[in-house]
Design an enzyme around this catalytic site. Structure first.
Site, short mmCIF file in Angstrom:
data_model
loop_
_atom_site.label_atom_id
_atom_site.label_comp_id
_atom_site.label_asym_id
_atom_site.label_seq_id
_atom_site.Cartn_x
_atom_site.Cartn_y
_atom_site.Cartn_z
N LYS A 496 19.33 6.90 0.99
CA LYS A 496 18.45 6.30 -0.03
C LYS A 496 17.00 6.60 0.33
O LYS A 496 16.70 6.90 1.49
CB LYS A 496 18.70 4.80 -0.10
CG LYS A 496 18.44 4.10 1.22
CD LYS A 496 18.98 2.69 1.24
CE LYS A 496 18.68 2.04 2.57
NZ LYS A 496 19.37 0.78 2.78
N TYR A 720 -16.25 6.45 5.19
CA TYR A 720 -16.61 5.38 4.25
C TYR A 720 -17.08 4.14 4.98
O TYR A 720 -16.53 3.78 6.03
CB TYR A 720 -15.39 5.00 3.41
CG TYR A 720 -15.08 5.98 2.31
CD1 TYR A 720 -15.99 6.20 1.27
CD2 TYR A 720 -13.88 6.70 2.30
CE1 TYR A 720 -15.71 7.10 0.26
CE2 TYR A 720 -13.59 7.59 1.28
CZ TYR A 720 -14.50 7.79 0.26
OH TYR A 720 -14.22 8.67 -0.72
N MET A 769 -8.58 8.89 1.39
CA MET A 769 -7.37 9.08 0.62
C MET A 769 -6.62 10.34 1.06
O MET A 769 -5.40 10.33 1.23
CB MET A 769 -7.69 9.17 -0.87
CG MET A 769 -6.43 9.20 -1.73
SD MET A 769 -6.79 9.43 -3.48
CE MET A 769 -7.46 7.86 -3.94
C1 LIG Z 1 19.92 0.60 3.99
C2 LIG Z 1 21.22 0.01 4.10
C3 LIG Z 1 22.03 0.25 5.22
C4 LIG Z 1 21.59 1.04 6.44
O1 LIG Z 1 20.88 0.23 7.32
P1 LIG Z 1 20.35 0.80 8.72
O2 LIG Z 1 19.81 -0.40 9.40
O3 LIG Z 1 19.32 1.80 8.40
O4 LIG Z 1 21.52 1.36 9.42
C5 LIG Z 1 23.33 -0.23 5.21
N1 LIG Z 1 23.79 -0.92 4.15
C6 LIG Z 1 23.03 -1.21 3.07
C7 LIG Z 1 23.61 -2.00 1.96
C8 LIG Z 1 21.72 -0.76 3.00
O5 LIG Z 1 20.97 -1.01 1.94
#
Ligand SMILES: *Cc1c(COP(=O)(O)O)cnc(C)c1O
Length: 824
Positions: A496, A720, A769
């Site tokens: 993700k 800045y 930035m």
């Molecule tokens: C992100 C996530 C993980 C992974 O977690 P880590 O601590 O990075 O291993 C596992 N399960 C769910 C539902 C997540 O959203």
């Protein structure tokens, strides 16, 4: 592997001391993570420089329990859970074990041999495999030696439909031993290089040795246009199935036409009386040859096993990524075009690069900037004579040679317009930009010559901030965690948020190659991106929103379902698409209180799902709140118990015990082995960060370059709001990375330092930035030099501490506009 020490002793003709205990992997490198595993068998090999027996005591202390040693080793007093197998020769014993493992392989076994391209052909055979319902095993990396092949076999999968190994030799006698172990059904011969190597008297001898691999094979795949190889095979193995490819008449897979443009190589081929057209995503000769070998393998496999995999393989060609097309091309000074390949300097990559340069340049002037090369098996004279003749035949107009070796070989380059320089510095000092006007320039050399300094001098608009991602390290981390799992426990890779900032398709593709069971993304569009990049592994979408349901079904993405409304809407969408039994993943709330069904909803959920034909529950899961926090371990244990009872109620209620249960994230895997259930979800650990395992490898490094240097007197202010006040005369460098790139503004005013060479250069004043300023007073640095913002896990963890946040946020904050560069 599923074997015991007693069985191994018997297979290898050794004696067992201590327990007859289960062994599920073999290790031989005391530095590898698996060597300390209690169920791994450490084989003490005697190398030229290291003797594995010297490491046994350390490994025992680190937790290793099973060893194979030779007779000269004096056995210690054994603990009750230890076993030692004593043999005459540990390498021979390992090879006998490998041969035994081979005898268990049920599917077809293939082996690739030749001088060049073995690993690539093997990897491409894997990449072209298109069958999620049967298994493929490919030996890791370039494990092709006496030890590598043996270890690969101990890792193999008895139920794989196809297993592919690589066989490499450096002297006579070796191939017979490799053949004993691999005993391939099909042998693919790539090519036999020009060099015969130190241990063979001629090419013919080397070729003869290689062909021993096919002695008991059913079929051989080779190139018919390589006359010497083809005639040797056709003479020696006339009675076998021979499958050749090439332009030559009589080739089983015949090239009818081949043309190249900037999109790739367009091929028309004929095999089995049918014609096919395809475009290969590269243009260099070596890649085209390697791909034809891999394709021909599939055509041959169909003939040997009666399968129909060739057409699928052909359809997968677009997924391949080649080195040559990754050669960076930049606009250069004086209307030049720069092709940058300053990472390798062996002859075969030089040949690819020259090929590419000639294709791009057409009739324009061609210039090569080349450092000393590295290539084993050649004398210096042979090496540079070869390089010179390759350049002449590619029509190179000018050569700028850098380094003492190549300079000492000056005379070999007669006939080329060439200049010679002892060091990169000397070359830069004497370089005249006008000399490359309107030319195509190849920059090629060993890393140690730092030719990127030359590139920076001649390239325009270089994208100077990059995040380097080491995919090999990531796969090490995957294996490191897999080693903690009980047999049969599956893994989900969390990709993700662009794989925690590391990239999309490239990261997933590397994991798919390692046969990950599932991916999980946050949103449907992240999943769509992976599918469009050719990812075939099942993908779970965690935050599945109704607006994305239609796209999810179209792209075969599987939703997390966390309440009744979402379940109803999803079932409607599935019916609209006229499909059924669509896989879904049920989320339970066991304490996070974010999303998920609660214990009192389970009965209604079971009732709702019981007769629902639209969807089928593939898995049920929940998420830990605090798996890294020992103070909360009691809470975590309650989550484990609650999940265990909730998931049982669902499985019993639906009468389906194939529903996979999963709860653990990275730290759950590392700290709660009792919570593995049927599957685990690996996130941050993949990317090399964990306080609980100390041999993970770093995956990400963030780097930029100095774009400007100012010498400022004491009392000046920088940036800045004039927050950077100089108390003494200072040298200040500007670096083109700012908070819009993910360099958080809270790091301003010395909270963070960049590395410039070995020195630390603190950030001065407020971060802008798109840029920031650092203090390089007293540090020898020039415009164009690389600066490192963070280099690996330790830096990332430290940066998170400085920012009062967690490494997850540091990584996911790196903006998509920072280019990702991948290594494997
Ligand atoms: C992100 C996530 C993980 C992974 O977690 P880590 O601590 O990075 O291993 C596992 N399960 C769910 C539902 C997540 O959203």
């Amino acid at each position: 592997m599923n074997i015991t020490t007693g069985e191994i002793a018997q297979i290898c003709g050794g004696a067992l001391y201590g327990q007859d205990a289960a062994v599920n992997s073999v290790s031989f490198d005391s530095r590898s993570a698996s060597a300390c595993e209690p169920t791994s068998l450490f084989v003490a090999l005697c190398g030229q420089t290291r003797d594995g027996h010297d490491y046994i005591e350390t490994l025992r202390q680190a937790g290793a329990r099973r060893f194979m040693v030779n007779r000269r080793y004096k056995l210690p007093t054994l603990g009750k859970d230890e076993s030692f197998i004593v043999v005459e020769d540990t390498l021979k014993a390992l090879q006998s074990l490998a041969a035994h493992q081979r005898s268990l392989l049920e599917g077809c076994v293939a082996a690739v041999t030749g001088s060049n391209g073995k690993t690539i052909v093997k990897e491409w055979i894997a990449a072209l495999w298109d069958d999620a319902s049967s298994r493929l095993f490919v030996s890791p990396k370039s494990y092709n030696s006496q030890i590598g092949v043996a270890v690969s076999l101990t890792m193999s999968d008895p139920e794989a439909s196809l297993s592919v190994f690589e066989a490499g030799i450096s002297q006579t006698g070796e191939m017979a031993r490799l053949r004993e172990m691999i005993d391939p059904d099909i042998v693919v011969v790539t090519n036999i290089g020009d060099a015969h190597g130190a241990n063979f008297s001629s090419r013919a001898e080397k070729l003869g040795e290689k062909l021993i691999l096919a002695e008991r094979a059913k079929a051989v795949v080779y190139c018919r246009d390589m006359e010497e190889v083809a005639s040797a095979i056709e003479k020696r193995y006339a009675y076998k199935k021979l499958f050749s490819w090439g332009y030559s008449a009589g080739a089983s897979l015949r090239i009818k036409s081949l043309s190249r443009d900037s999109k790739g190589t367009h091929l028309r081929i004929e095999t089995g009386g049918r014609e096919f057209e395809t475009t290969l995503p590269f243009i260099d000769k070596a890649s085209v040859e390697n791909l034809l070998s891999a394709l021909s393998f599939y055509a041959c496999l169909d003939k040997v096993t009666g399968s129909a995999r060739f057409i699928d393989a052909l359809g997968n060609i677009g997924k391949l990524r080649s080195v040559a097309m990754r050669l960076e091309q930049h606009q250069g000074v004086c209307n030049s075009v720069i092709v940058n390949d300053s990472y390798n300097s062996d002859l075969s990559s030089f040949s690819i690069a020259l090929d590419y340069l000639s294709l791009l340049a057409a009739s324009a002037r061609k210039v090569v900037i080349l450092s000393d090369m590295a290539q084993s098996g050649y004398t210096r004279k042979e090496l540079y004579a070869k390089a010179a003749s390759m350049m002449k035949s590619s029509g190179i107009d000018t050569l700028h040679a850098i380094g003492p070796d190549i300079t000492a070989s000056k005379s070999l380059f007669e006939g080329l317009d060439a200049t010679f320089h002892n060091s990169t510095q000397d070359f830069i000092a004497s370089f005249d930009r006008e000399s490359i006007r309107d030319s195509y320039v190849l920059v090629k050399g060993s890393r140690s010559f730092a030719l990127e300094r030359v590139s920076r001098l001649i390239e325009l608009h270089r994208h100077s901030t990059v995040m380097e991602v080491d995919l090999g390290a990531m796969c090490h981390n995957l294996n490191r965690h897999r080693a903690l799992l009980r047999d049969g426990v599956k893994s989900v890779a969390m990709v993700k948020a662009r794989s925690y900032g590391h990239g999309d398709v490239e990261v997933a593709a590397a994991l798919e190659k390692r046969h990950i069971d599932y991916f999980a993304v946050a949103y449907a569009d992240e999943g769509v991106l992976l599918r469009e990049g050719g990812i075939k592994t099942p993908i779970i979408v965690l935050n599945s929103e109704p607006s994305g349901f239609a796209a999810m079904i179209e792209y075969g993405l599987e939703p997390e379902i966390y309440d009744f409304d979402a379940l109803d809407l999803f079932c409607d969408e599935v019916r609209r698409a006229a499909v059924s039994s669509y896989p879904i993943h049920i989320k339970f709330d066991t304490g996070m209180h974010r999303l998920g069904f609660t214990p009192d909803e389970i009965d209604s959920l079971v009732a709702r799902l019981k007769d629902e034909r639209a969807v089928k529950v593939r898995s049920v899961f929940s998420h830990f709140t605090s798996s890294d926090t020992p103070e909360d371990d009691e809470f975590t244990h309650r989550q484990i118990e609650l999940f265990s009872s909730m998931s049982s109620r669902l499985r019993d209620g639906l009468g389906d015990h194939t529903i996979l249960r999963h709860l653990s994230n990275t730290w759950g895997i590392e700290r709660f082995p009792e919570a593995q259930f049927d599957m685990v979800r690996l996130g941050l650990g993949l990317y090399g960060i964990s306080p609980f395992i100390d041999d993970l490898r770093s995956v990400a490094a963030l780097k930029s370059t100095i774009s400007h240097i100012s010498h400022l007197p004491a009392g000046s202010t920088v940036g800045y709001n004039r927050r950077g006040v100089l108390s003494k005369d200072s040298v200040i460098a500007t670096v083109p990375i700012g908070y819009a790139d993910g360099l958080r503004r809270a790091l301003s005013c010395g909270k963070w330092s960049f590395k410039v060479g070995d020195a630390e250069a603190p950030i001065v004043g407020n971060i802008c930035m798109d840029a920031c300023m650092i203090d390089i007073t007293g540090i020898p640095a020039a415009v164009g030099d690389t600066v490192t913002i963070f280099d690996g896990s330790e830096d990332i963890v430290r940066m998170a501490e400085v920012l009062g946040t967690i490494p997850y946020e540091v990584l996911t904050s790196i903006s998509p506009r920072v280019k990702r560069v991948y290594f494997d």
